[in-house]
Design an enzyme around this catalytic site. Structure first.
Site, PDB file in Angstrom:
ATOM      1  NE  ARG A 237      -1.981  -2.222   2.670  1.00 33.29           N
ATOM      2  CZ  ARG A 237      -1.701  -3.716   2.699  1.00 33.29           C
ATOM      3  NH1 ARG A 237      -2.723  -4.313   2.168  1.00 33.29           N
ATOM      4  NH2 ARG A 237      -1.129  -4.361   2.835  1.00 33.29           N
ATOM      5  CB  THR A 238       3.283   2.773   1.907  1.00 33.68           C
ATOM      6  OG1 THR A 238       3.113   2.517   3.630  1.00 33.68           O
ATOM      7  CG2 THR A 238       4.440   3.600   2.895  1.00 33.68           C
TER       8      THR A 238
ATOM      9  CE  LYS B 253      27.544  -2.680  -7.426  1.00 31.12           C
ATOM     10  NZ  LYS B 253      27.196  -2.152  -8.234  1.00 31.12           N
TER      11      LYS B 253
ATOM     12  NE  ARG C 103       7.502   0.559   4.726  1.00 31.57           N
ATOM     13  CZ  ARG C 103       6.155  -0.145   4.687  1.00 31.57           C
ATOM     14  NH1 ARG C 103       6.388  -0.902   4.265  1.00 31.57           N
ATOM     15  NH2 ARG C 103       5.262   1.094   5.342  1.00 31.57           N
TER      16      ARG C 103
ATOM     17  CG  HIS D 261       4.037   3.977   8.581  1.00 26.15           C
ATOM     18  ND1 HIS D 261       3.569   5.072   7.297  1.00 26.15           N
ATOM     19  CD2 HIS D 261       3.776   3.467   8.225  1.00 26.15           C
ATOM     20  CE1 HIS D 261       3.861   4.397   5.993  1.00 26.15           C
ATOM     21  NE2 HIS D 261       3.712   3.122   6.135  1.00 26.15           N
TER      22      HIS D 261
HETATM   23  C1  NCD Z   1       2.468  -0.953   8.054  1.00 26.39           C
HETATM   24  C2  NCD Z   1       4.169  -0.848   7.907  1.00 26.39           C
HETATM   25  O1  NCD Z   1       4.678  -1.384   7.228  1.00 26.39           O
HETATM   26  O2  NCD Z   1       4.018  -0.259   9.476  1.00 26.39           O
HETATM   27  N1  NCD Z   1       1.534  -1.069   6.635  1.00 26.39           N
HETATM   28  C3  NCD Z   1       1.611  -0.357   6.011  1.00 26.39           C
HETATM   29  O3  NCD Z   1       2.057   0.702   5.702  1.00 26.39           O
HETATM   30  N2  NCD Z   1       0.137   0.060   5.797  1.00 26.39           N
HETATM   31  C4  NCD Z   1       2.266  -2.440   8.952  1.00 26.39           C
HETATM   32  C5  NCD Z   1       2.159  -3.911   9.293  1.00 26.39           C
HETATM   33  O4  NCD Z   1       3.262  -3.947   8.012  1.00 26.39           O
HETATM   34  O5  NCD Z   1       2.520  -4.326  10.221  1.00 26.39           O
END
Ligand code: NCD
Length: 316
Positions: free
Chosen positions: A57-58, A87, A108, A136
């Site tokens: 999703r993100t 590397k 991320r 997040h």
């Molecule tokens: C979450 C995350 O990556 O922190 N997912 C997200 O971005 N919607 C939650 C998760 O991975 O449990």
């Protein structure tokens, strides 16, 4: 440079601005003229999505947001393996490099604090899309936007936050954002080994937000306005704690599953949220319940991220 690093950095006034713009984005995306107008807005701009951890999703919502705003995106979906990190390149050098190609970096990373390190390079605005067990913030913004749309207020709420609170970053960011509003009461549901971090609890105390901790999900659900459920973050646990016969004796919160029995105790006007992915902590039979809002959260994420990208790209 306008980075998005932590849920703590924004004020309720800023939230309101983002929510208003997100709603405008929703309306525009839903009409052919609106979509055409949006697609002219940031022509020629480039968003880089650098993901060192899995995402559905993100990453896709940021990339969709970029495309809908007329910007392009460049992406590495498994940056830990497919970028030069394998590397031995430092995050600082990678950020410097991305800054030569793109106008914003959405990052991320496995490491808590990674987004702050990248922001420190000052090569381009950095958006924290999840840093290890840290934060997040854009998920918390879309979560708050969902609560705002469904409950029509962000204060005086009973919010139950449950699951793996020791390792889940979305619960941490949301709790901190809720603490910026008056008279919210948070009930954390977990087992002793998976409780919310003391740093977040200290922050709640500091802001005067009342909270309690319990392992009794059914009593926590009584009188709840919002239930925010999360999965066990297996990938962040050590090998011992992952096994069902955990020799360390950890009691995992995976026993907390929302099913028909939990729906019975939950007030009729409560909402059920989850950042997703869901594993088995919400039964699929719950999806048909009108209180289930987790797929609406997903869609809200697109509009909120469009609003955020639009603001940052406009200010460049
Ligand atoms: C979450 C995350 O990556 O922190 N997912 C997200 O971005 N919607 C939650 C998760 O991975 O449990």
């Amino acid at each position: 440079m306008s980075h998005i690093l932590s849920a703590r950095q924004f004020t309720p006034e800023y939230h309101a601005e983002v929510f208003e713009e997100a709603t405008e984005m929703r309306v525009m995306v839903q009409s052919p003229e609106g979509r055409r107008d949006l697609a002219q807005r940031h022509l020629g701009m480039v968003v880089a999505t650098m993901f060192y951890e899995p995402s559905t999703r993100t990453r896709l919502s940021f990339e969709s947001a970029a495309v809908r705003l007329g910007a392009g995106y460049i992406s590495t979906e498994n940056a830990g393996e497919y970028s030069s990190a394998i590397k031995g390149e430092s995050l600082e050098d990678t950020t410097e490099t991305v800054g030569r190609f793109a106008d914003i970096m959405v990052l991320r990373h496995k490491q808590t604090g990674a987004a702050e390190i990248a922001a420190g390079v000052n090569a381009l605005p950095v958006i924290n899309a999840g840093d290890g067990k840290g934060e997040h913030p854009t998920q918390a913004l879309l979560d708050l936007y969902t609560i705002h749309n469904e409950k029509h207020r962000l204060s005086g709420l009973n919010v139950v936050i449950g699951g793996d609170l020791a390792n889940g970053r979305t619960a941490r960011s949301l709790a901190m954002m809720l603490s910026q509003y008056e008279a919210n009461n948070i009930r954390f549901v977990s087992t002793p080994d998976f409780q919310m971090g003391t740093d977040v609890k200290e922050h709640l105390n500091w802001s005067g937000t009342s909270f309690s901790e319990t392992d009794d999900m059914f009593s926590a659900f009584e009188g709840a306005d919002v239930v925010y459920w999360t999965r066990l973050q297996r990938e962040r646990l050590d090998a011992a704690a992952k096994s069902p016969e955990d020799p360390a004796g950890h009691v995992s919160p995976s026993a907390f599953s929302i099913g028909q029995a939990a729906l019975q105790v939950l007030p009729a006007d409560a909402i059920i949220m989850h950042p997703l992915p869901r594993v088995d902590e919400i039964e699929t039979s719950v999806d048909a319940d009108p209180r289930a809002k987790y797929f609406d959260q997903v869609e809200n994420g697109l509009y909120v991220r469009m609003a955020l990208l639009d603001q940052i790209l406009t200010d460049l």
